[in-house]
Design an enzyme around this catalytic site. Sequence first.
Site, mmCIF file in Angstrom:
data_model
loop_
_atom_site.group_PDB
_atom_site.id
_atom_site.type_symbol
_atom_site.label_atom_id
_atom_site.label_comp_id
_atom_site.label_asym_id
_atom_site.label_seq_id
_atom_site.Cartn_x
_atom_site.Cartn_y
_atom_site.Cartn_z
ATOM 1 N N ARG A 157 -8.862 3.865 -13.981
ATOM 2 C CA ARG A 157 -9.416 4.132 -12.649
ATOM 3 C C ARG A 157 -8.437 4.971 -11.822
ATOM 4 N NH1 ARG A 157 -12.264 2.670 -15.647
ATOM 5 N NH2 ARG A 157 -13.740 0.942 -15.678
ATOM 6 N N GLU B 258 -9.909 -0.976 -5.874
ATOM 7 C CA GLU B 258 -10.512 0.189 -6.514
ATOM 8 C C GLU B 258 -11.228 1.062 -5.487
ATOM 9 O OE1 GLU B 258 -13.879 0.833 -9.983
ATOM 10 O OE2 GLU B 258 -12.468 -0.826 -10.178
ATOM 11 N N SER C 61 -17.281 -2.844 -8.019
ATOM 12 C CA SER C 61 -16.049 -3.616 -8.211
ATOM 13 C C SER C 61 -15.032 -3.240 -7.139
ATOM 14 C CB SER C 61 -15.468 -3.346 -9.603
ATOM 15 O OG SER C 61 -16.365 -3.756 -10.608
#
Length: 345
Positions: A169, A333, A237
């Site tokens: 990520r 995130e 998320s």
Amino acid sequence: MAKIAQNRQSVVILKSLQQLHTFGLPAHCTDFVSIKSVHSAHTFIAQHQKQPFYLLGQGSNTAFVADYKGTVAEVALKGIGVQENESHYIIKAAAGESWHELVVYCLKHTMYGFENLALIPGTVGAAPIQNIGAYGVEVERFIQSVQYIDLKTNQVHSIAAKDCEFGYRDSIFKHALWQKAMIVGVTFLLPKAWQPVVTYGELAALHAPSAQDIFNKVVEVRQAKLPDPSVLGNAGSFFKNPIISCDNLAALHQQFPSMPFYPLDTRTVKIPAAWLIDQLGFKGQFEGGIRCHPKQALVLTNAEQGTGEQLLSLARRIKNAVAEQFSIDLEHEVQLIGAKGRVLL
């Protein structure tokens, strides 16, 4: 709804950002523009060299936690082009294209590989920034290059995948090129010799699946597990799954023997952040109108007209509790944007 800001010289009508990011928080910006061509991108950059601005796709990985004191620019360039050679399909997609719609387009035209990444919200331009991934696949494996405009020189550049510093990520666009580049397009390579990736979760139960089978299962599972942001505000998320050393895992297993993990290599493992959060009883908890989703602890939701302050408060409570209990540092995130730009927990 617009908001009026008044100072000694003038009255400014602020633009609401509530419908421009999937969390739906009550935030505003000084101005908003939609960039629909490379030419208009160059014009915008030239006009805003000394003014604060934030680049936005579909707002699916962004939470505006306060009124942003600057211009929000939606990158909305469109277009998909396909070429091919003996071994690969070469797909050039503009930054404003919907990621999921690109997945569907490729599947429809028998170009396979993206199916594990179905139903991930956001744009093509956001995909390399986040190095989006799901069900054993990360987008970096298909990227040949990323085209962007340097915000200082207003020149177009192409950066090869090997130079994008892709990680979990993560990419160069979150670090060295953060707020220094406007992505305008991405070039992908999809192999003609397609091989299914079904090593993860529910996909492992599929027997000799087609790309369409994988796509269908991914969509089914994501719709069952994750709340629809058009119904319940969220950004997917909220935290990354932490990566720790095998030595650290061994020590943690002495105290928490049921802690799940996924080996990454001989020295590191990935721990499901949702498990850590769930163990601490946060699932279903509220902070004002913000809620830790009762079915998926990794997702924070705007359940009852929550605010940016409430989101930050709940996220910090979770982060601090995980650090205290497990000595693991959770990284968020979602991009958190405040009055002057990026906010860290």
